[in-house]
Design a protein around this motif. Structure first.
Motif, mmCIF file in Angstrom:
data_model
loop_
_atom_site.group_PDB
_atom_site.id
_atom_site.type_symbol
_atom_site.label_atom_id
_atom_site.label_comp_id
_atom_site.label_asym_id
_atom_site.label_seq_id
_atom_site.Cartn_x
_atom_site.Cartn_y
_atom_site.Cartn_z
ATOM 1 N N ALA C 52 0.830 -1.377 0.052
ATOM 2 C CA ALA C 52 0.147 0.039 0.034
ATOM 3 C C ALA C 52 0.995 1.279 -0.176
ATOM 4 O O ALA C 52 0.580 2.290 -1.134
ATOM 5 N N LYS C 53 1.767 1.504 0.649
ATOM 6 C CA LYS C 53 2.740 2.499 0.522
ATOM 7 C C LYS C 53 3.569 2.447 -0.222
ATOM 8 O O LYS C 53 3.673 3.459 -0.952
ATOM 9 N N LEU C 54 3.945 1.403 -0.996
ATOM 10 C CA LEU C 54 3.966 1.493 -2.934
ATOM 11 C C LEU C 54 3.411 2.166 -3.785
ATOM 12 O O LEU C 54 3.820 2.814 -4.584
ATOM 13 N N CYS C 55 2.155 2.200 -3.584
ATOM 14 C CA CYS C 55 1.098 2.792 -4.027
ATOM 15 C C CYS C 55 1.189 4.016 -3.211
ATOM 16 O O CYS C 55 -0.552 4.677 -3.682
ATOM 17 N N GLY C 56 0.768 4.971 -2.806
ATOM 18 C CA GLY C 56 1.257 6.488 -2.239
ATOM 19 C C GLY C 56 0.088 6.499 -1.014
ATOM 20 O O GLY C 56 -0.613 6.937 -0.651
ATOM 21 N N LEU C 57 -0.321 5.133 -0.312
ATOM 22 C CA LEU C 57 -1.126 5.096 0.759
ATOM 23 C C LEU C 57 0.114 4.902 1.981
ATOM 24 O O LEU C 57 0.653 4.333 2.458
ATOM 25 N N ALA C 58 -0.780 5.170 2.736
ATOM 26 C CA ALA C 58 -0.282 5.210 4.238
ATOM 27 C C ALA C 58 0.527 3.902 4.774
ATOM 28 O O ALA C 58 1.639 4.286 5.729
ATOM 29 N N GLU C 59 -0.966 3.195 4.404
ATOM 30 C CA GLU C 59 -0.880 2.007 5.398
ATOM 31 C C GLU C 59 -2.127 1.292 4.265
ATOM 32 O O GLU C 59 -3.071 2.193 3.465
ATOM 33 N N ALA C 182 3.143 4.403 -10.693
ATOM 34 C CA ALA C 182 3.924 4.752 -10.692
ATOM 35 C C ALA C 182 4.905 3.520 -11.228
ATOM 36 O O ALA C 182 5.824 3.469 -11.339
ATOM 37 N N ASP C 183 4.950 3.027 -9.575
ATOM 38 C CA ASP C 183 6.083 2.127 -8.782
ATOM 39 C C ASP C 183 5.647 0.434 -8.703
ATOM 40 O O ASP C 183 6.061 -0.174 -8.085
ATOM 41 N N TYR C 184 4.397 0.419 -9.263
ATOM 42 C CA TYR C 184 3.408 -0.626 -9.457
ATOM 43 C C TYR C 184 4.147 -1.797 -9.568
ATOM 44 O O TYR C 184 5.441 -1.981 -10.628
ATOM 45 N N ASP C 185 4.419 -2.844 -8.811
ATOM 46 C CA ASP C 185 4.974 -4.110 -9.029
ATOM 47 C C ASP C 185 4.322 -5.228 -9.153
ATOM 48 O O ASP C 185 3.595 -5.613 -8.119
ATOM 49 N N THR C 186 4.069 -5.738 -10.549
ATOM 50 C CA THR C 186 3.885 -6.800 -10.920
ATOM 51 C C THR C 186 3.664 -8.518 -10.132
ATOM 52 O O THR C 186 3.284 -9.054 -9.973
ATOM 53 N N VAL C 187 5.295 -8.263 -9.804
ATOM 54 C CA VAL C 187 6.068 -8.958 -8.976
ATOM 55 C C VAL C 187 5.282 -9.643 -8.332
ATOM 56 O O VAL C 187 4.153 -10.765 -7.515
ATOM 57 N N LEU C 188 4.879 -8.648 -6.836
ATOM 58 C CA LEU C 188 4.650 -8.483 -5.985
ATOM 59 C C LEU C 188 3.032 -8.678 -6.112
ATOM 60 O O LEU C 188 2.167 -8.756 -5.094
ATOM 61 N N SER C 189 2.506 -7.886 -6.878
ATOM 62 C CA SER C 189 0.790 -8.259 -7.185
ATOM 63 C C SER C 189 0.498 -9.271 -7.254
ATOM 64 O O SER C 189 -0.310 -10.060 -6.893
ATOM 65 N N GLY C 190 0.889 -10.770 -7.959
ATOM 66 C CA GLY C 190 0.742 -12.190 -8.237
ATOM 67 C C GLY C 190 0.050 -11.780 -9.872
ATOM 68 O O GLY C 190 0.350 -12.902 -10.652
ATOM 69 N N GLU C 191 0.433 -10.610 -10.278
ATOM 70 C CA GLU C 191 -0.204 -11.088 -12.080
ATOM 71 C C GLU C 191 0.730 -10.291 -12.802
ATOM 72 O O GLU C 191 0.564 -9.064 -12.633
ATOM 73 N N PRO C 192 0.900 -10.056 -14.404
ATOM 74 C CA PRO C 192 1.676 -9.336 -15.273
ATOM 75 C C PRO C 192 0.553 -8.230 -15.888
ATOM 76 O O PRO C 192 0.358 -7.287 -16.341
ATOM 77 N N GLY C 298 -6.473 11.098 -13.591
ATOM 78 C CA GLY C 298 -5.503 12.137 -12.912
ATOM 79 C C GLY C 298 -4.531 10.923 -13.043
ATOM 80 O O GLY C 298 -3.613 11.975 -13.323
ATOM 81 N N ALA C 299 -4.670 9.915 -11.746
ATOM 82 C CA ALA C 299 -4.013 9.697 -11.108
ATOM 83 C C ALA C 299 -2.718 9.113 -11.882
ATOM 84 O O ALA C 299 -2.687 8.636 -13.044
ATOM 85 N N PRO C 300 -1.522 9.236 -11.313
ATOM 86 C CA PRO C 300 -0.096 8.385 -11.666
ATOM 87 C C PRO C 300 -0.256 6.696 -11.995
ATOM 88 O O PRO C 300 -0.537 6.253 -11.350
ATOM 89 N N GLY C 301 -0.334 6.998 -12.879
ATOM 90 C CA GLY C 301 -0.312 5.674 -13.713
ATOM 91 C C GLY C 301 -1.747 4.212 -13.215
ATOM 92 O O GLY C 301 -1.903 3.530 -13.603
#
Lengths: 343, 343, 343
Positions: C52-59, C182-192, C298-301
């Motif tokens: 969630a932090k990687l996606c700009g959220l506090a938690e 913008a920094d989304y990680d598709t390895v960690l998220s589970g699918e490409p 409008g949000a990044p990515g």
């Protein structure tokens, strides 16, 4: 040397004996959420931090019965592992709320013993108390159980039967520090009825029913670390049934009583209680209440209501005992308690 | 392009391949409470912040097996979605506790491959590790599974079978930082037995049994985000049964072992393990342990006990394998682990 | 005076009437853990504080459907206690995430009424909103239910049927403050698969199935304090079945849709929804999705995907309605929603 706990038998108890119960337990938001998943609990003080603050508390405390079940569970390996029956409760008092993160521990003192005429069992009376990590008393209550003798040749102890109050004197009820119902919001709490709206003798049918599942009562009973085998293991009984922990029925009935008693917010005393008949998975639990007494407390806007809470498995309302003085077969629980309610 | 994960087949693995497992997981007080609702867990370090502090820890850590199941669950979509059988574990080590709020992620390295003579399946050996949000190693272990081939014409890989230690060397056991049993309280922990009270070869019958329900094992298995279809869906099997996650039996047996091993507090190594026979809802799980070894650690008052933990569905004690060397049909789990215990 | 809540009947509603729903509810880590135990939920933002932090959220926020179910549950005693059927949803919007410790409260405004030609029932349209303890809007949605009349002689109200949008306009979708992929990680998220990998009209079979148990759906429904009797009590129906809360099927299907839609992270709008057929314990729930639309934000990515999510009990994929325009008997849920997905 055998490593496992065989439990105490009747001849192992002495009046005045003090037993420290093992495995202190920290309770927190997880236990709170599970309580709401296991029971249809909706009393607003236990549901909402905001509502609790409106009532002068720092946050939403743990449901009173979470504290009761946790302390009770601690006592099982020492008091009732070899019990034949859980006979009654008296003089139960809640001294202060349990908050998220509190750690509860428990001890019991044996306050009475009476061997039965059969010579095979006896009644053990204990006063059990639960304290938090600051050493403060959280609750105490008297419980008596019928326990098997292991050595039938052991001599009968002198009979000591404690004198127990028929009900906790309302003048001694303990109101949580800071509690006020001066700004109580009956829209948010769910019902308009206040103390003045209840009359002694009034019977309230709580209407709703819940059919009980094995997985639920076992999860609840484990959560309180209650180790009594009969709740978990189908093999001992010829009928392959698991006896449901009486406290599960107590919490279910108390939660169902929201419908009609939404403002009976906090339990402050348990005057007495009987698990009248066993409950098994598949039973549909319903509840009714009878108003036994009303009282004032010194806290702003806070009154007290004495209630008889009856859980049934047959949907009957108002009927408790037969002509023979015994509980009717559809009655599961007869609990007598004081709750705090806005005036 | 198909969007769903078909899982890897035997021919998809290469020795040296490293797989980052998806969906990191934050565990906290809710997971902890659910663990206590799903298993009759009572080991005091995991039950009480206060007891954990007495043992030199900052608070009560998450049960070791919460960390194990979480890391294991992460690996399922990549390692065992097409597995025929989960064959064994070795060289499992717990490097540090998992605390409330920690986030676990997992990766596996393929360390061995061996196609079976049938040409239809093969054995995949992986070393799986779990790390927390600080990148610190939490646990690692070797697991091997039998996986189906999808393309039967795919050539057999060179056989690589890793050399695995028969047991984790006790001289290398990792004691959590700060842990001390110097002020250990055996009244609060629930049993008086310390390391010196256990003899190699001793068998302990843990007595208690729990009859398993479908709802419980599915809730547990989902909590660890284990996606193996066989645990949730009645349709694939002709008998309409759901196979219970082997880790559910592991946690159930470990929790039951409190009765006799209340002071075998923390699991620090898994030497080996086999899911000997399948477990289904309705089975009554019991457990017994055999003392395999005792050892010292450098930490104050902290010893280590090597135990064989056996879960059964027939209540047998002490019998493991038949004359043919195969597990007896009533044996569910044979787990070999090191636990820390007060000296 | 009767103390229990009989619920409102059709003649008790007026267009413009505003109902404050009772019992605000604090949700936290315990509710989050239970959500993961009850559903095979794996979307990474709701699983990991780090992701969630990687996606700009506090938690990691609470799953969107936790907020939905909690607000929905609050409305049941006032809106649907005497409902014959829950007919539909529209114009559902999630305004901001719910965080650990937030307290949700709910209110509904009656926006439409239409008596049925039978004179025995009518349709009530409400717009329900949930707010947090800061008074901020968390979600709102329109729901319409068929409600019984109690007094058949009560006059029919003027018919008011609100005009409802067929779908939430993607230009008005609300992206949580700070969210970035913008920094989304598709390895960690589970699918490409990202937004560009999905084509309008594409059907995704989510493959996995879960056979439902009574204990699970009751625990879920209680957790949301939904008091509808039909979910808990076997006695009203001749067949002794408990009807499963439609929201339980919704959460189950949404969780199953991870397999193929792992990156459809957050639900931001509910365009419509129908509980097509009843679900009972023993049913095996599966799900498939159809891509209905794609949009930018409008949000990044951050893109948005409009999806039809269909839950079935017969494993069918792609078939929704018969020639008569009615849902096929194997269809449980037809939900139309917007989710945020990395571009």
């Amino acid at each position: 040397m055998a490593k496992t706990n065989p439990g105490r038998f009747f001849e192992d108890y002495r009046v005045g004996q003090v037993i420290e119960h093992a495995v202190p337990r920290t309770v927190s938001g997880g236990e709170r959420a599970l309580y709401h998943a296991l029971y249809p609990a909706r009393h607003a003080i236990y549901s909402s931090d905001e509502f609790a603050k409106l009532c002068g508390l720092a946050e939403s405390p743990m449901d009173d019965l979470i504290a009761f079940h946790t302390v009770f569970g601690k006592s099982v390996p020492d008091v009732s592992l070899n019990a034949v029956a859980n006979l009654g409760y008296a003089e139960g008092r809640f001294h202060r709320p349990t908050w998220r993160g509190d750690t509860l521990r428990a001890r019991s003192e044996v306050i009475g013993l009476k061997q039965n005429s059969s010579g095979k069992t006896g009644v053990v009376y204990v006063r059990t108390e639960g304290r938090n990590q600051r050493g403060e008393l959280v609750l105490d209550y008297v419980r008596w159980v019928m326990v098997r003798k292991n050595d039938l040749a052991a001599p009968a102890p002198d009979t000591v039967v404690p004198e127990l109050a028929a009900a906790v004197d309302p003048a001694t009820l303990l109101v949580p520090e800071g509690l006020t119902f001066a700004d109580y919001d009956t829209v948010l709490s769910g019902e308009p009825h206040r103390l003045r709206d209840y009359a002694v003798g009034e019977i309230i049918d709580h209407v709703d029913g819940v059919t009980i599942e094995e997985a639920e009562h076992m999860m609840a009973t484990r959560l309180w670390q209650n180790t009594s085998k009969t709740h978990f293991d189908v093999t001992p009984r010829a009928d392959g049934k698991r006896l449901i922990y009486g406290g599960h029925v107590m919490s279910m009935a108390r939660a169902l009583s929201f419908n009609g008693l939404a403002n009976a917010q906090m339990i402050v005393a348990i005057n007495g209680g009987s698990h009248a008949n066993p409950c098994f998975a598949g039973d549909t639990v319903r509840a009714w209440s009878e108003v036994l007494d009303v009282a004032e407390t010194g806290a702003p806007g806070v009154g007290a209501l004495r209630l008889r809470l009856v859980a049934t498995k047959d949907g009957s309302v108002g009927a408790l005992k037969g002509a023979d003085g015994k509980y009717l077969p559809g009655v599961l629980l007869d609990l007598d308690y004081w709750a705090l309610m806005p005036q």
